[in-house]
Write a protein that holds these residues in place. Structure first.
Motif, short mmCIF file in Angstrom:
data_model
loop_
_atom_site.label_atom_id
_atom_site.label_comp_id
_atom_site.label_asym_id
_atom_site.label_seq_id
_atom_site.Cartn_x
_atom_site.Cartn_y
_atom_site.Cartn_z
N HIS A 154 -43.69 44.34 -19.87
CA HIS A 154 -44.92 45.14 -19.98
C HIS A 154 -46.09 44.22 -19.60
CE1 HIS A 154 -47.33 48.29 -22.48
NE2 HIS A 154 -48.12 47.70 -21.61
N SER A 172 -49.71 47.90 -27.29
CA SER A 172 -48.99 47.81 -26.01
C SER A 172 -47.48 47.86 -26.22
CB SER A 172 -49.37 46.51 -25.27
OG SER A 172 -50.73 46.54 -24.92
N GLU A 176 -42.82 50.16 -25.78
CA GLU A 176 -41.41 49.78 -25.62
C GLU A 176 -40.62 50.03 -26.91
OE1 GLU A 176 -43.77 48.02 -24.06
OE2 GLU A 176 -43.04 48.13 -21.99
N VAL A 234 -44.42 47.52 -15.18
CA VAL A 234 -43.55 47.88 -16.31
C VAL A 234 -42.13 47.96 -15.79
CG1 VAL A 234 -42.90 49.82 -17.79
CG2 VAL A 234 -45.25 49.02 -17.75
N TRP A 269 -51.82 52.02 -15.42
CA TRP A 269 -50.82 52.98 -15.90
C TRP A 269 -51.08 54.40 -15.40
CZ3 TRP A 269 -54.15 49.92 -18.54
CH2 TRP A 269 -55.26 50.53 -19.13
#
Ligand SMILES: NC(=O)c1ccc[n+]([C@@H]2O[C@H](COP(=O)([O-])OP(=O)(O)OC[C@H]3O[C@@H](n4cnc5c(N)ncnc54)[C@H](O)[C@@H]3O)[C@@H](O)[C@H]2O)c1
Length: 333
Positions: A154, A172, A176, A234, A269
């Protein structure tokens, strides 16, 4: 029937969601915007052809012109606004994280359970990304055998100035934490956080490496480096007993240009997960219209915040933190 959506927070994410609702979401339209920054609110209202009524978030939730709510204000505002939406009996898509503490998330689950129907979706949009969905299906089908590792990266180009060492985990890595649970279909048993020497590029402590073991014995590792300078990157590689599967680069083409051969790296993103945001918003609207919810539930939001909180302890105390097993309440089956 058109679902009239009220938006709270018109920053990067809120503006993106608003434009998507107006252009690419079936059966919905934006009906009101609440945003503390008047210039920002007025600019978005004007761009999208809405009247600027100067509502605050709580007034917007109660307003009769609003059937459902999208919350895209800062993390620490999410829980109170989500509780208000539940109290008003309105479906709510709350950006991640659901709450900044486990207690906030528990209060939301209790309120939703008392309301007796699923109203809350958390904006863990990667659950709608075609790559992650394919990885999950490969696990379900045992296409490459049983999973052993899920390696995740990431990286952001530049972190916003408010990004702290803790938020790298709670804001962040929480993506995940959620998506690995989703892909593997397993809960976590333990978590460890280690860091190399800190980069000179940013004040927050980074990079950070998070290692989680699942109850079934899969190891998930996440490199979080949100000032990586070169772009938004990512990655995810699933390693199974007889093969591996990775997220493909998001660009559909490669380029040879100025002496180099490769793919263009996303700047952020918004482009990388555009499909996921669109699919997530469409799923929210479709589910709201049918009186159900889609995507990450309040329980999923709770689990992500709970594990991110354990990560903070693991890093500050420099030890592995065991994650206590917790059953999914029947309401969230
Ligand atoms: N799912 C994702 O991929 C993703 C990506 C980035 C951010 N996020 C989440 O989205 C949320 C917003 O992030 P962002 O990057 O858009 O931040 P941002 O700072 O660009 O926007 C937040 C906006 O909310 C406004 N605001 C603050 N308090 C408010 C309140 N009480 N009521 C109404 N408006 C208020 C601010 O003025 C600002 O315009 C955060 O919770 C963040 O964690 C999710």
């Amino acid at each position: 029937m058109t679902l009239r959506i009220g938006l709270i927070g018109a920053g990067v994410m809120g503006s993106g969601h608003a434009r998507m609702i107006q252009t690419a979401v079936h059966g919905a339209e934006l009906s009101a915007i609440a945003e503390g920054d008047a210039a920002r609110r007025q600019a978005l209202a004007q761009e999208l052809g809405l009247e600027d009524r100067g509502l605050d978030g709580f007034a917007l939730i109660r307003d009769p012109s609003v059937d459902a709510v999208v919350i895209a204000s800062p993390d620490d505002t999410h829980a109170a606004l989500t509780l208000a939406a539940i109290e008003a009996g309105k479906p709510v898509l709350c950006e991640k994280p659901l709450g900044v503490t486990e207690a906030e998330c528990r209060a939301i689950m209790a309120a939703e359970t008392a309301a007796g129907r699923r109203l809350v979706q958390v904006g863990y949009m990667r659950r709608f990304d075609p790559g992650y969905v394919a990885l999950r299906q490969a696990v379900v089908d045992r296409r490459y055998g049983a999973p052993l590792f899920f390696h995740c990266i990431h990286r952001n180009k530049v972190a916003p100035p408010w990004m702290t060492s803790d938020m790298i985990l709670t804001n962040s890595v929480v993506h995940e934490i959620d998506i690995a649970r989703f892909v593997l279909g397993e809960e976590y048993a333990g978590i460890t956080v280690v860091s190399p020497r800190a980069t000179s590029a940013a004040p927050a402590r980074q990079p950070q490496l998070v290692v989680m073991e699942t109850e079934g014995g899969v190891v998930v590792d996440v490199e979080a480096f949100v000032d990586a300078q070169y772009g938004y990157d990512v990655r995810g590689e699933l390693v199974c007993e007889s093969g591996t599967s990775s997220l493909a680069p998001s660009q559909p083409t490669t380029a040879r240009f100025q002496g180099q051969d490769g793919v263009v790296i996303d700047p952020d993103w918004i482009g990388r997960f555009a499909d996921a945001y669109r699919l997530m918003l469409n799923a929210f609207v479709a589910a709201a219209g049918e009186g159900r919810s889609a995507g990450a539930s309040a329980f999923d939001g709770y689990q992500a915040t709970r594990i991110a909180t354990a990560a903070l302890t693991a890093r500050s105390e420099r030890r592995r933190v065991a994650v206590a097993p917790e059953d999914r309440p029947a309401f969230y089956d």
